[in-house]
Design an enzyme around this catalytic site. Structure first.
Site, PDB file in Angstrom:
ATOM      1  CB  SER A   1     -11.147   9.625  -3.409  1.00 15.28           C
ATOM      2  OG  SER A   1     -10.139  10.180  -2.575  1.00 15.28           O
TER       3      SER A   1
ATOM      4  CG  HIS B   1      -1.989   1.012   1.167  1.00 18.10           C
ATOM      5  ND1 HIS B   1      -1.749   2.340   1.447  1.00 18.10           N
ATOM      6  CD2 HIS B   1      -3.294   0.926   0.821  1.00 18.10           C
ATOM      7  CE1 HIS B   1      -2.879   3.027   1.290  1.00 18.10           C
ATOM      8  NE2 HIS B   1      -3.832   2.186   0.911  1.00 18.10           N
TER       9      HIS B   1
HETATM   10  C1  PEP Z   1      -6.905   3.033   0.342  1.00 17.24           C
HETATM   11  O1  PEP Z   1      -6.572   3.164   1.491  1.00 17.24           O
HETATM   12  O2  PEP Z   1      -6.485   2.059  -0.276  1.00 17.24           O
HETATM   13  C2  PEP Z   1      -7.782   4.030  -0.247  1.00 17.24           C
HETATM   14  C3  PEP Z   1      -8.055   3.937  -1.503  1.00 17.24           C
HETATM   15  O3  PEP Z   1      -8.269   5.022   0.580  1.00 17.24           O
HETATM   16  P1  PEP Z   1      -9.435   6.090   0.216  1.00 17.24           P
HETATM   17  O4  PEP Z   1     -10.587   5.296  -0.368  1.00 17.24           O
HETATM   18  O5  PEP Z   1      -9.792   6.718   1.531  1.00 17.24           O
HETATM   19  O6  PEP Z   1      -8.877   7.040  -0.763  1.00 17.24           O
END
Ligand code: PEP
Length: 252
Positions: free
Chosen positions: A213, A96
């Site tokens: 997001s 990640h």
């Molecule tokens: C993630 O943590 O993999 C992620 C995509 O976070 P968010 O949806 O909050 O952007």
């Protein structure tokens, strides 16, 4: 036809009682979904057992957010693939951008984790993606290509359903600013070509999911893209109502 995957990455959120409540609400929300898709929850380590107990017998699967590459030994603070399997995980997220960015995880560390997990029987979601600066410099495809090649070159995998790539542009994670469906599709199509060049024909079946997001009001248009096979969800996954709505849209 590739099976959609919707995965909720809870990051460092949710005390055990909160994890329990969120999981219960998600379970009841997705109970009537008939469509065959993979629904994953990735709680922090401290809530794995809480979530595991609740999802037993449901269609939801358990994922970790990270893993170490050795099986056992003097590695203080680390958790092995075997331990995660023992804790009920079928999947783990690896690489990640928060781990790459905050904890300096390199492509070679990511690869070691992928190898160890697949060898031990843990399925993998490998994350790749460019920073805003890299995108603005026109380096997106080069960066993603390097990350994907490092993650999979020479990988011995007979079942592509056990390996998923998550394209997560770093600038879109937790910022409320998602990549447009077209921007995402361009990179997903490139990733499919890169994996195809390495693995050959079978990699048409590889799932490439989008993260950054994702919300109730953008999931539909993202999933309309040919090479987007689901989503890795951070913020919107911490709310049962929005996570369930996203899963339902993927299941329509
Ligand atoms: C993630 O943590 O993999 C992620 C995509 O976070 P968010 O949806 O909050 O952007």
């Amino acid at each position: 036809m590739r099976k959609y995957m919707i995965a909720g990455n809870w990051k460092m959120n949710m005390l055990r009682h909160e994890a329990s409540e969120l999981t219960r609400n998600i379970i009841s929300g997705v109970a009537d979904i008939k469509h065959d898709l993979d629904i994953l929850l990735a709680p922090p380590y401290t809530s794995l057992d809480v979530v595991r107990g609740l999802i037993e017998g449901t269609k939801i699967k358990l994922s970790a957010q990270d893993v170490f590459w050795e099986d056992r030994g003097a590695y203080t603070g680390e958790i092995s693939p075997t331990m995660l399997l023992d804790a009920g995980c079928e999947w783990t997220i690896i690489g990640h951008s928060e781990r790459r960015g905050i904890l300096d995880e390199t492509d070679s560390i990511v690869r070691k984790k992928i190898d160890a997990s697949l060898n031990d029987g843990l399925n993998v979601i490998a994350c790749v993606g460019e920073t805003l600066e890299q995108r603005e410099n026109g380096e997106t495809i080069d960066i993603v290509k390097t990350q994907v090649e490092s993650a999979i070159a020479g990988l011995d995998i007979d079942d592509t359903s056990r390996f998923v790539i998550a394209y997560e542009p770093v600038w879109a994670i937790g910022t409320g600013k998602n990549a447009t469906p077209e921007q995402s599709e361009d990179v997903h199509a490139a990733i499919r070509e890169i994996t195809g060049n390495i693995f050959g024909q079978d990699f048409e079946q590889l799932r490439i999911i989008y993260g950054g997001s994702v919300k109730v009001d953008n999931i539909k248009e993202l999933l309309e893209m040919e090479n987007i096979d689901g989503a890795l969800i951070g913020g919107a996954g911490l709310n049962a109502d929005s996570f369930v709505k996203i899963v339902k849209m993927a299941g329509e």
